[in-house]
Design a protein around this motif. Structure first.
Motif, PDB file in Angstrom:
ATOM      1  N   GLU A  83       0.814  -1.227   0.000  1.00 55.42           N
ATOM      2  CA  GLU A  83       0.000   0.000   0.000  1.00 55.42           C
ATOM      3  C   GLU A  83       0.840   1.266   0.000  1.00 55.42           C
ATOM      4  O   GLU A  83       0.387   2.312  -0.443  1.00 55.42           O
ATOM      5  N   TYR A  84       2.076   1.161   0.484  1.00 59.57           N
ATOM      6  CA  TYR A  84       2.898   2.374   0.513  1.00 59.57           C
ATOM      7  C   TYR A  84       3.305   2.838  -0.885  1.00 59.57           C
ATOM      8  O   TYR A  84       3.799   3.946  -1.049  1.00 59.57           O
ATOM      9  N   LEU A  85       3.070   1.998  -1.890  1.00 55.30           N
ATOM     10  CA  LEU A  85       3.384   2.416  -3.261  1.00 55.30           C
ATOM     11  C   LEU A  85       2.195   3.075  -3.959  1.00 55.30           C
ATOM     12  O   LEU A  85       2.245   3.340  -5.159  1.00 55.30           O
ATOM     13  N   GLN A  86       1.131   3.344  -3.169  1.00 59.89           N
ATOM     14  CA  GLN A  86      -0.097   3.894  -3.725  1.00 59.89           C
ATOM     15  C   GLN A  86       0.116   5.147  -4.571  1.00 59.89           C
ATOM     16  O   GLN A  86      -0.206   5.175  -5.763  1.00 59.89           O
ATOM     17  N   THR A  87       0.700   6.190  -3.941  1.00 67.18           N
ATOM     18  CA  THR A  87       0.879   7.459  -4.642  1.00 67.18           C
ATOM     19  C   THR A  87       1.678   7.256  -5.913  1.00 67.18           C
ATOM     20  O   THR A  87       1.305   7.711  -6.992  1.00 67.18           O
ATOM     21  N   LEU A  88       2.795   6.522  -5.775  1.00 65.98           N
ATOM     22  CA  LEU A  88       3.699   6.293  -6.898  1.00 65.98           C
ATOM     23  C   LEU A  88       3.001   5.554  -8.035  1.00 65.98           C
ATOM     24  O   LEU A  88       3.048   5.971  -9.196  1.00 65.98           O
ATOM     25  N   SER A  89       2.292   4.454  -7.690  1.00 71.18           N
ATOM     26  CA  SER A  89       1.696   3.654  -8.763  1.00 71.18           C
ATOM     27  C   SER A  89       0.519   4.391  -9.399  1.00 71.18           C
ATOM     28  O   SER A  89       0.341   4.331 -10.611  1.00 71.18           O
ATOM     29  N   PHE A  90      -0.272   5.115  -8.591  1.00 74.37           N
ATOM     30  CA  PHE A  90      -1.426   5.819  -9.169  1.00 74.37           C
ATOM     31  C   PHE A  90      -0.976   6.896 -10.149  1.00 74.37           C
ATOM     32  O   PHE A  90      -1.531   7.016 -11.234  1.00 74.37           O
ATOM     33  N   ILE A  91       0.042   7.679  -9.771  1.00 76.70           N
ATOM     34  CA  ILE A  91       0.440   8.770 -10.670  1.00 76.70           C
ATOM     35  C   ILE A  91       1.041   8.208 -11.959  1.00 76.70           C
ATOM     36  O   ILE A  91       0.792   8.722 -13.047  1.00 76.70           O
ATOM     37  N   LEU A  92       1.779   7.100 -11.827  1.00 76.96           N
ATOM     38  CA  LEU A  92       2.345   6.501 -13.042  1.00 76.96           C
ATOM     39  C   LEU A  92       1.254   5.953 -13.947  1.00 76.96           C
ATOM     40  O   LEU A  92       1.301   6.110 -15.164  1.00 76.96           O
ATOM     41  N   VAL A  93       0.244   5.323 -13.336  1.00 75.65           N
ATOM     42  CA  VAL A  93      -0.852   4.782 -14.135  1.00 75.65           C
ATOM     43  C   VAL A  93      -1.606   5.908 -14.825  1.00 75.65           C
ATOM     44  O   VAL A  93      -1.959   5.809 -16.000  1.00 75.65           O
ATOM     45  N   ILE A  94      -1.820   7.017 -14.108  1.00 69.52           N
ATOM     46  CA  ILE A  94      -2.528   8.146 -14.716  1.00 69.52           C
ATOM     47  C   ILE A  94      -1.726   8.701 -15.884  1.00 69.52           C
ATOM     48  O   ILE A  94      -2.270   8.945 -16.964  1.00 69.52           O
ATOM     49  N   ALA A  95      -0.400   8.835 -15.696  1.00 72.71           N
ATOM     50  CA  ALA A  95       0.444   9.343 -16.779  1.00 72.71           C
ATOM     51  C   ALA A  95       0.384   8.414 -17.987  1.00 72.71           C
ATOM     52  O   ALA A  95       0.237   8.858 -19.129  1.00 72.71           O
ATOM     53  N   ALA A  96       0.452   7.098 -17.718  1.00 70.92           N
ATOM     54  CA  ALA A  96       0.399   6.134 -18.815  1.00 70.92           C
ATOM     55  C   ALA A  96      -0.959   6.185 -19.512  1.00 70.92           C
ATOM     56  O   ALA A  96      -1.052   6.117 -20.736  1.00 70.92           O
ATOM     57  N   LEU A  97      -2.004   6.317 -18.701  1.00 70.16           N
ATOM     58  CA  LEU A  97      -3.368   6.369 -19.214  1.00 70.16           C
ATOM     59  C   LEU A  97      -3.561   7.549 -20.150  1.00 70.16           C
ATOM     60  O   LEU A  97      -4.118   7.415 -21.245  1.00 70.16           O
ATOM     61  N   VAL A  98      -3.067   8.690 -19.717  1.00 68.22           N
ATOM     62  CA  VAL A  98      -3.199   9.896 -20.532  1.00 68.22           C
ATOM     63  C   VAL A  98      -2.482   9.699 -21.857  1.00 68.22           C
ATOM     64  O   VAL A  98      -2.995  10.027 -22.922  1.00 68.22           O
TER      65      VAL A  98
END
Lengths: 190, 210
Positions: free
Chosen positions: A69-84
Protein backbone atom coordinates in the motif's frame (compact mmCIF):
# COMPACT_ATOMS: atom_id res chain seq x y z
CA UNK A 1 -30.61 5.67 -5.46
CA UNK A 2 -27.38 5.42 -3.52
CA UNK A 3 -25.40 5.96 -6.71
CA UNK A 4 -27.57 8.94 -7.65
CA UNK A 5 -26.94 10.57 -4.26
CA UNK A 6 -23.21 9.96 -4.59
CA UNK A 7 -23.27 11.48 -8.06
CA UNK A 8 -25.16 14.61 -7.04
CA UNK A 9 -23.03 14.91 -3.92
CA UNK A 10 -19.84 14.79 -5.97
CA UNK A 11 -21.01 17.14 -8.73
CA UNK A 12 -22.68 19.83 -6.64
CA UNK A 13 -22.35 19.55 -2.86
CA UNK A 14 -18.67 18.62 -2.77
CA UNK A 15 -17.74 20.12 -6.12
CA UNK A 16 -14.14 19.17 -6.82
CA UNK A 17 -13.01 22.62 -7.88
CA UNK A 18 -15.09 25.07 -5.90
CA UNK A 19 -15.40 23.24 -2.60
CA UNK A 20 -12.45 20.81 -2.46
CA UNK A 21 -9.84 22.88 -4.35
CA UNK A 22 -8.76 20.11 -6.67
CA UNK A 23 -7.83 21.05 -10.23
CA UNK A 24 -7.36 24.77 -9.63
CA UNK A 25 -4.51 25.16 -12.15
CA UNK A 26 -6.59 24.40 -15.26
CA UNK A 27 -9.53 26.17 -13.60
CA UNK A 28 -7.59 29.44 -13.57
CA UNK A 29 -5.32 28.74 -16.56
CA UNK A 30 -7.61 27.27 -19.24
CA UNK A 31 -10.85 29.10 -18.47
CA UNK A 32 -10.78 32.10 -20.75
CA UNK A 33 -13.12 30.71 -23.43
CA UNK A 34 -16.21 28.53 -23.13
CA UNK A 35 -15.30 26.42 -26.18
CA UNK A 36 -11.86 25.40 -24.90
CA UNK A 37 -13.16 24.73 -21.43
CA UNK A 38 -15.78 22.32 -22.81
CA UNK A 39 -12.98 20.40 -24.59
CA UNK A 40 -10.85 20.37 -21.47
CA UNK A 41 -13.80 19.27 -19.35
CA UNK A 42 -14.72 16.34 -21.60
CA UNK A 43 -11.10 15.16 -21.88
CA UNK A 44 -10.65 15.37 -18.10
CA UNK A 45 -13.93 13.56 -17.39
CA UNK A 46 -12.87 10.73 -19.68
CA UNK A 47 -9.46 10.38 -18.01
CA UNK A 48 -11.08 10.57 -14.56
CA UNK A 49 -13.44 7.65 -15.21
CA UNK A 50 -10.54 5.60 -16.62
CA UNK A 51 -8.36 6.55 -13.66
CA UNK A 52 -11.08 5.55 -11.19
CA UNK A 53 -11.30 2.14 -12.87
CA UNK A 54 -7.52 1.63 -13.13
CA UNK A 55 -6.75 2.74 -9.58
CA UNK A 56 -9.48 0.48 -8.16
CA UNK A 57 -8.07 -2.52 -10.04
CA UNK A 58 -4.51 -1.76 -8.94
CA UNK A 59 -5.49 -1.21 -5.33
CA UNK A 60 -7.56 -4.38 -5.01
CA UNK A 61 -5.66 -6.81 -7.24
CA UNK A 62 -2.04 -5.71 -6.82
CA UNK A 63 -1.32 -3.42 -3.87
CA UNK A 64 -3.53 -4.98 -1.17
CA UNK A 65 -2.79 -8.68 -1.93
CA UNK A 66 0.94 -7.98 -2.01
CA UNK A 67 0.92 -5.64 1.00
CA UNK A 68 2.39 -2.79 -1.04
CA UNK A 69 0.00 0.00 0.00
CA UNK A 70 2.90 2.37 0.51
CA UNK A 71 3.38 2.42 -3.26
CA UNK A 72 -0.10 3.89 -3.72
CA UNK A 73 0.88 7.46 -4.64
CA UNK A 74 3.70 6.29 -6.90
CA UNK A 75 1.70 3.65 -8.76
CA UNK A 76 -1.43 5.82 -9.17
CA UNK A 77 0.44 8.77 -10.67
CA UNK A 78 2.34 6.50 -13.04
CA UNK A 79 -0.85 4.78 -14.13
CA UNK A 80 -2.53 8.15 -14.72
CA UNK A 81 0.44 9.34 -16.78
CA UNK A 82 0.40 6.13 -18.81
CA UNK A 83 -3.37 6.37 -19.21
CA UNK A 84 -3.20 9.90 -20.53
CA UNK A 85 -0.51 8.82 -22.99
CA UNK A 86 -2.64 5.86 -24.16
CA UNK A 87 -5.72 8.03 -24.60
CA UNK A 88 -3.65 10.48 -26.58
CA UNK A 89 -2.23 7.75 -28.86
CA UNK A 90 -5.64 6.11 -29.31
CA UNK A 91 -7.35 9.37 -30.25
CA UNK A 92 -4.49 10.34 -32.56
CA UNK A 93 -4.86 7.10 -34.56
CA UNK A 94 -8.61 6.46 -34.43
CA UNK A 95 -10.48 9.74 -34.02
CA UNK A 96 -8.22 12.47 -35.45
CA UNK A 97 -11.00 15.07 -35.33
CA UNK A 98 -11.47 14.66 -31.61
CA UNK A 99 -7.70 14.53 -31.13
CA UNK A 100 -7.30 17.90 -32.82
CA UNK A 101 -9.97 19.34 -30.54
CA UNK A 102 -8.70 17.76 -27.30
CA UNK A 103 -5.06 17.04 -28.03
CA UNK A 104 -3.49 20.09 -26.46
CA UNK A 105 -5.30 19.49 -23.17
CA UNK A 106 -4.29 15.89 -22.69
CA UNK A 107 -0.71 16.37 -21.43
CA UNK A 108 -2.02 18.91 -18.92
CA UNK A 109 -4.32 16.36 -17.36
CA UNK A 110 -1.47 14.29 -15.91
CA UNK A 111 -0.58 17.09 -13.51
CA UNK A 112 -4.22 17.93 -12.76
CA UNK A 113 -4.43 17.10 -9.08
CA UNK A 114 -8.17 16.42 -9.40
CA UNK A 115 -7.38 13.14 -11.16
CA UNK A 116 -4.89 11.86 -8.58
CA UNK A 117 -7.03 13.28 -5.76
CA UNK A 118 -9.99 11.32 -7.04
CA UNK A 119 -8.03 8.06 -7.15
CA UNK A 120 -6.67 8.58 -3.62
CA UNK A 121 -10.03 9.66 -2.19
CA UNK A 122 -11.83 6.66 -3.69
CA UNK A 123 -9.38 4.32 -1.94
CA UNK A 124 -9.52 6.28 1.31
CA UNK A 125 -13.31 6.04 1.41
CA UNK A 126 -13.29 2.33 0.55
CA UNK A 127 -15.59 2.68 -2.47
CA UNK A 128 -16.50 -0.46 -4.40
CA UNK A 129 -15.98 -0.59 -8.16
CA UNK A 130 -19.42 0.84 -9.02
CA UNK A 131 -19.09 3.66 -6.52
CA UNK A 132 -15.57 4.48 -7.76
CA UNK A 133 -16.81 4.78 -11.33
CA UNK A 134 -19.76 6.99 -10.32
CA UNK A 135 -17.41 9.07 -8.17
CA UNK A 136 -14.99 9.49 -11.09
CA UNK A 137 -17.74 10.46 -13.49
CA UNK A 138 -19.29 12.87 -10.97
CA UNK A 139 -15.91 14.48 -10.33
CA UNK A 140 -15.45 15.00 -14.07
CA UNK A 141 -18.92 16.49 -14.53
CA UNK A 142 -18.41 18.78 -11.54
CA UNK A 143 -15.03 19.90 -12.90
CA UNK A 144 -16.55 20.58 -16.34
CA UNK A 145 -19.46 22.48 -14.79
CA UNK A 146 -17.18 24.75 -12.75
CA UNK A 147 -14.85 25.31 -15.71
CA UNK A 148 -17.67 26.27 -18.09
CA UNK A 149 -19.28 28.57 -15.53
CA UNK A 150 -16.12 30.53 -14.84
CA UNK A 151 -15.24 30.65 -18.55
CA UNK A 152 -18.66 32.13 -19.32
CA UNK A 153 -18.20 34.78 -16.68
CA UNK A 154 -14.64 35.57 -17.79
CA UNK A 155 -15.77 36.02 -21.40
CA UNK A 156 -18.16 38.72 -20.16
CA UNK A 157 -15.49 40.21 -17.90
CA UNK A 158 -13.37 40.95 -20.98
CA UNK A 159 -15.77 43.78 -21.78
CA UNK A 160 -16.21 45.01 -18.22
CA UNK A 161 -14.43 48.04 -16.83
CA UNK A 162 -12.25 46.46 -14.16
CA UNK A 163 -9.86 48.47 -11.96
CA UNK A 164 -6.33 47.94 -13.28
CA UNK A 165 -4.83 46.07 -10.30
CA UNK A 166 -7.69 43.55 -10.36
CA UNK A 167 -7.25 42.65 -14.04
CA UNK A 168 -6.45 39.06 -14.96
CA UNK A 169 -6.03 36.44 -12.27
CA UNK A 170 -7.14 38.62 -9.35
CA UNK A 171 -10.66 39.20 -10.66
CA UNK A 172 -10.87 35.55 -11.78
CA UNK A 173 -10.11 34.42 -8.23
CA UNK A 174 -12.66 36.76 -6.68
CA UNK A 175 -15.25 35.58 -9.23
CA UNK A 176 -14.39 32.00 -8.30
CA UNK A 177 -14.89 32.97 -4.65
CA UNK A 178 -18.41 34.19 -5.38
CA UNK A 179 -19.16 31.01 -7.35
CA UNK A 180 -17.83 28.97 -4.45
CA UNK A 181 -20.07 30.96 -2.11
CA UNK A 182 -23.05 30.03 -4.28
CA UNK A 183 -22.02 26.36 -4.16
CA UNK A 184 -21.66 26.43 -0.39
CA UNK A 185 -25.41 27.03 -0.36
CA UNK A 186 -25.77 23.37 -1.38
CA UNK A 187 -23.90 22.18 1.72
CA UNK A 188 -26.14 20.00 3.86
CA UNK A 189 -28.40 19.18 0.94
CA UNK A 190 -27.42 15.52 1.20
CA UNK B 1 28.56 33.13 -7.03
CA UNK B 2 26.53 36.28 -7.60
CA UNK B 3 24.48 34.53 -10.23
CA UNK B 4 23.70 31.74 -7.79
CA UNK B 5 22.39 34.19 -5.19
CA UNK B 6 20.30 35.84 -7.89
CA UNK B 7 18.77 32.49 -8.85
CA UNK B 8 18.10 31.82 -5.19
CA UNK B 9 16.36 35.16 -4.62
CA UNK B 10 14.28 34.87 -7.79
CA UNK B 11 11.82 32.47 -6.16
CA UNK B 12 11.26 34.83 -3.25
CA UNK B 13 9.77 37.70 -5.28
CA UNK B 14 10.37 38.07 -9.03
CA UNK B 15 9.21 34.58 -9.90
CA UNK B 16 7.20 33.88 -6.77
CA UNK B 17 5.35 30.60 -7.42
CA UNK B 18 2.06 31.70 -5.84
CA UNK B 19 1.80 35.41 -6.57
CA UNK B 20 3.64 35.70 -9.89
CA UNK B 21 3.60 32.46 -11.85
CA UNK B 22 0.48 31.14 -10.12
CA UNK B 23 1.40 27.48 -9.97
CA UNK B 24 0.78 25.09 -7.12
CA UNK B 25 -2.57 26.75 -6.52
CA UNK B 26 -4.47 23.77 -5.12
CA UNK B 27 -2.59 23.50 -1.81
CA UNK B 28 -2.33 27.30 -1.69
CA UNK B 29 -6.09 27.60 -1.53
CA UNK B 30 -7.02 24.37 0.19
CA UNK B 31 -4.82 24.11 3.26
CA UNK B 32 -4.40 27.76 4.25
CA UNK B 33 -7.34 27.77 6.67
CA UNK B 34 -4.80 28.35 9.47
CA UNK B 35 -1.23 29.65 9.51
CA UNK B 36 0.22 26.40 10.85
CA UNK B 37 -1.43 24.33 8.09
CA UNK B 38 -0.08 26.60 5.36
CA UNK B 39 3.38 26.60 6.94
CA UNK B 40 3.42 22.80 7.41
CA UNK B 41 2.29 22.18 3.85
CA UNK B 42 4.92 24.56 2.47
CA UNK B 43 7.74 23.02 4.51
CA UNK B 44 6.77 19.54 3.33
CA UNK B 45 6.69 20.79 -0.26
CA UNK B 46 10.05 22.53 0.13
CA UNK B 47 11.61 19.32 1.47
CA UNK B 48 10.35 17.35 -1.53
CA UNK B 49 11.37 20.14 -3.91
CA UNK B 50 14.95 20.39 -2.62
CA UNK B 51 15.51 16.62 -2.35
CA UNK B 52 14.11 15.84 -5.79
CA UNK B 53 15.97 18.74 -7.42
CA UNK B 54 19.25 17.44 -5.97
CA UNK B 55 18.61 13.85 -7.01
CA UNK B 56 17.41 14.79 -10.50
CA UNK B 57 20.45 17.02 -10.95
CA UNK B 58 22.73 14.16 -9.88
CA UNK B 59 21.00 11.73 -12.24
CA UNK B 60 20.62 14.13 -15.18
CA UNK B 61 23.18 12.30 -17.33
CA UNK B 62 21.73 8.87 -16.52
CA UNK B 63 18.07 9.61 -17.28
CA UNK B 64 17.29 9.16 -21.01
CA UNK B 65 15.59 12.19 -22.56
CA UNK B 66 12.59 10.29 -23.87
CA UNK B 67 11.38 9.03 -20.51
CA UNK B 68 12.56 11.93 -18.38
CA UNK B 69 9.12 13.08 -17.20
CA UNK B 70 8.06 9.65 -15.85
CA UNK B 71 11.52 9.34 -14.27
CA UNK B 72 11.13 12.72 -12.55
CA UNK B 73 7.67 11.70 -11.35
CA UNK B 74 9.10 8.52 -9.78
CA UNK B 75 11.79 10.52 -7.96
CA UNK B 76 9.23 13.07 -6.72
CA UNK B 77 6.70 10.41 -5.69
CA UNK B 78 9.37 8.60 -3.67
CA UNK B 79 10.13 11.70 -1.60
CA UNK B 80 6.42 12.50 -1.24
CA UNK B 81 5.75 9.04 0.15
CA UNK B 82 8.66 9.53 2.58
CA UNK B 83 7.26 12.87 3.77
CA UNK B 84 3.78 11.37 4.05
CA UNK B 85 5.00 8.63 6.39
CA UNK B 86 7.29 10.95 8.39
CA UNK B 87 4.43 13.37 9.02
CA UNK B 88 2.06 10.57 9.93
CA UNK B 89 4.55 9.45 12.58
CA UNK B 90 5.73 12.76 14.05
CA UNK B 91 2.99 15.33 13.38
CA UNK B 92 -0.22 13.26 13.29
CA UNK B 93 -2.52 16.30 13.85
CA UNK B 94 -1.03 18.22 10.95
CA UNK B 95 -1.10 15.07 8.81
CA UNK B 96 -4.80 14.73 9.61
CA UNK B 97 -5.69 18.31 8.71
CA UNK B 98 -3.68 18.37 5.45
CA UNK B 99 -5.21 15.04 4.40
CA UNK B 100 -5.11 14.13 0.74
CA UNK B 101 -3.02 17.21 -0.10
CA UNK B 102 0.17 15.57 1.19
CA UNK B 103 0.20 12.80 -1.45
CA UNK B 104 -0.94 15.44 -3.93
CA UNK B 105 2.45 17.19 -3.57
CA UNK B 106 3.42 14.77 -6.39
CA UNK B 107 1.40 16.78 -8.91
CA UNK B 108 2.46 20.18 -7.60
CA UNK B 109 3.62 21.86 -10.79
CA UNK B 110 6.34 23.82 -8.93
CA UNK B 111 8.37 20.66 -8.37
CA UNK B 112 8.09 19.17 -11.85
CA UNK B 113 8.56 22.67 -13.27
CA UNK B 114 11.87 23.24 -11.43
CA UNK B 115 13.05 19.72 -12.33
CA UNK B 116 12.38 20.27 -16.02
CA UNK B 117 13.46 23.91 -16.27
CA UNK B 118 16.43 23.99 -13.91
CA UNK B 119 17.63 20.81 -12.17
CA UNK B 120 17.86 18.82 -15.41
CA UNK B 121 20.38 21.31 -16.82
CA UNK B 122 22.32 22.79 -13.88
CA UNK B 123 24.94 21.48 -11.41
CA UNK B 124 23.80 19.99 -8.10
CA UNK B 125 24.57 22.90 -5.75
CA UNK B 126 22.89 25.41 -8.07
CA UNK B 127 19.79 23.23 -8.32
CA UNK B 128 19.64 22.91 -4.55
CA UNK B 129 19.78 26.71 -4.10
CA UNK B 130 17.23 27.32 -6.82
CA UNK B 131 14.86 24.77 -5.25
CA UNK B 132 15.40 26.23 -1.78
CA UNK B 133 14.61 29.73 -3.03
CA UNK B 134 11.39 28.57 -4.70
CA UNK B 135 10.49 26.57 -1.59
CA UNK B 136 11.04 29.55 0.73
CA UNK B 137 8.99 31.74 -1.59
CA UNK B 138 6.19 29.18 -1.45
CA UNK B 139 6.58 29.03 2.34
CA UNK B 140 6.20 32.77 2.96
CA UNK B 141 3.31 32.91 0.50
CA UNK B 142 1.36 30.11 2.16
CA UNK B 143 2.17 31.28 5.69
CA UNK B 144 1.00 34.81 4.81
CA UNK B 145 -2.28 33.61 3.29
CA UNK B 146 -2.82 31.23 6.22
CA UNK B 147 -2.11 33.98 8.77
CA UNK B 148 -4.52 36.43 7.13
CA UNK B 149 -7.30 33.87 6.91
CA UNK B 150 -6.72 32.68 10.48
CA UNK B 151 -6.44 36.22 11.88
CA UNK B 152 -9.65 37.50 10.31
CA UNK B 153 -11.50 34.19 10.29
CA UNK B 154 -10.87 33.05 13.85
CA UNK B 155 -8.94 35.89 15.51
CA UNK B 156 -5.71 33.93 16.07
CA UNK B 157 -2.34 33.48 14.35
CA UNK B 158 -0.52 30.15 14.82
CA UNK B 159 -3.10 29.47 17.55
CA UNK B 160 -2.25 32.60 19.58
CA UNK B 161 -5.15 34.92 20.31
CA UNK B 162 -4.39 38.32 18.80
CA UNK B 163 -7.63 40.17 18.16
CA UNK B 164 -9.28 42.13 21.06
CA UNK B 165 -12.26 40.60 22.85
CA UNK B 166 -14.90 42.58 20.95
CA UNK B 167 -13.76 41.17 17.59
CA UNK B 168 -16.30 39.05 15.72
CA UNK B 169 -14.51 36.51 13.49
CA UNK B 170 -15.40 36.68 9.79
CA UNK B 171 -16.09 32.96 9.55
CA UNK B 172 -16.34 32.96 5.77
CA UNK B 173 -12.57 33.51 5.44
CA UNK B 174 -11.83 30.05 6.80
CA UNK B 175 -14.37 28.46 4.44
CA UNK B 176 -13.68 27.67 0.74
CA UNK B 177 -15.02 30.97 -0.74
CA UNK B 178 -12.75 32.88 1.63
CA UNK B 179 -9.67 31.23 0.13
CA UNK B 180 -10.44 32.47 -3.38
CA UNK B 181 -11.35 35.96 -2.19
CA UNK B 182 -8.29 36.35 0.08
CA UNK B 183 -5.91 35.33 -2.68
CA UNK B 184 -7.70 37.54 -5.23
CA UNK B 185 -7.43 40.60 -2.98
CA UNK B 186 -3.78 39.79 -2.14
CA UNK B 187 -2.93 39.53 -5.84
CA UNK B 188 -4.56 42.90 -6.49
CA UNK B 189 -2.56 44.45 -3.61
CA UNK B 190 0.64 42.92 -5.01
CA UNK B 191 -0.14 44.45 -8.41
CA UNK B 192 -0.56 47.87 -6.80
CA UNK B 193 2.71 47.54 -4.88
CA UNK B 194 4.77 46.34 -7.83
CA UNK B 195 3.37 49.00 -10.18
CA UNK B 196 4.24 51.67 -7.56
CA UNK B 197 7.77 50.24 -7.31
CA UNK B 198 8.29 50.21 -11.07
CA UNK B 199 6.93 53.79 -11.29
CA UNK B 200 9.47 54.87 -8.67
CA UNK B 201 12.30 53.16 -10.54
CA UNK B 202 11.23 54.79 -13.79
CA UNK B 203 11.05 58.25 -12.17
CA UNK B 204 14.52 57.76 -10.70
CA UNK B 205 15.93 56.74 -14.08
CA UNK B 206 14.37 59.79 -15.72
CA UNK B 207 15.82 62.10 -13.09
CA UNK B 208 19.22 60.49 -13.57
CA UNK B 209 18.91 60.96 -17.34
CA UNK B 210 18.07 64.63 -16.92
Amino acid sequence: MEYLLLFIGTVIVNNFVLVQFLGICPFIGVSKQVSTSIGMGIATTFVMVMAALASWLIQHFILVPLGLEYLQTLSFILVIAALVQLVEMFLHKSIPGLYRAMGIFLPLITTNCAVLGLALNAVLRDYNLGESLVYGFGAGVGFTLALIMIAGIREELEFADIPKPLKGAAIALITAGLLSLAFSGFAGMI
Amino acid sequence: MNKMIKDFLRGLWDEHPTFRIMIGMCPTLAVTTAAINGFGMAVATTFVLVCSSILISVLKKVIPGGVRIPAYIIVIATFVTTVDYIMQAFTPDLHESLGVFIPLIVVNCIILGRAEAYASKMPVVWSAFDALGMGLGFTWGLTLIGSIRELLGSGTVFGFSIMPDGFTPIAILTSPPGAFITLGVLLALMNVVSSKISEKIKAKQQRAAN
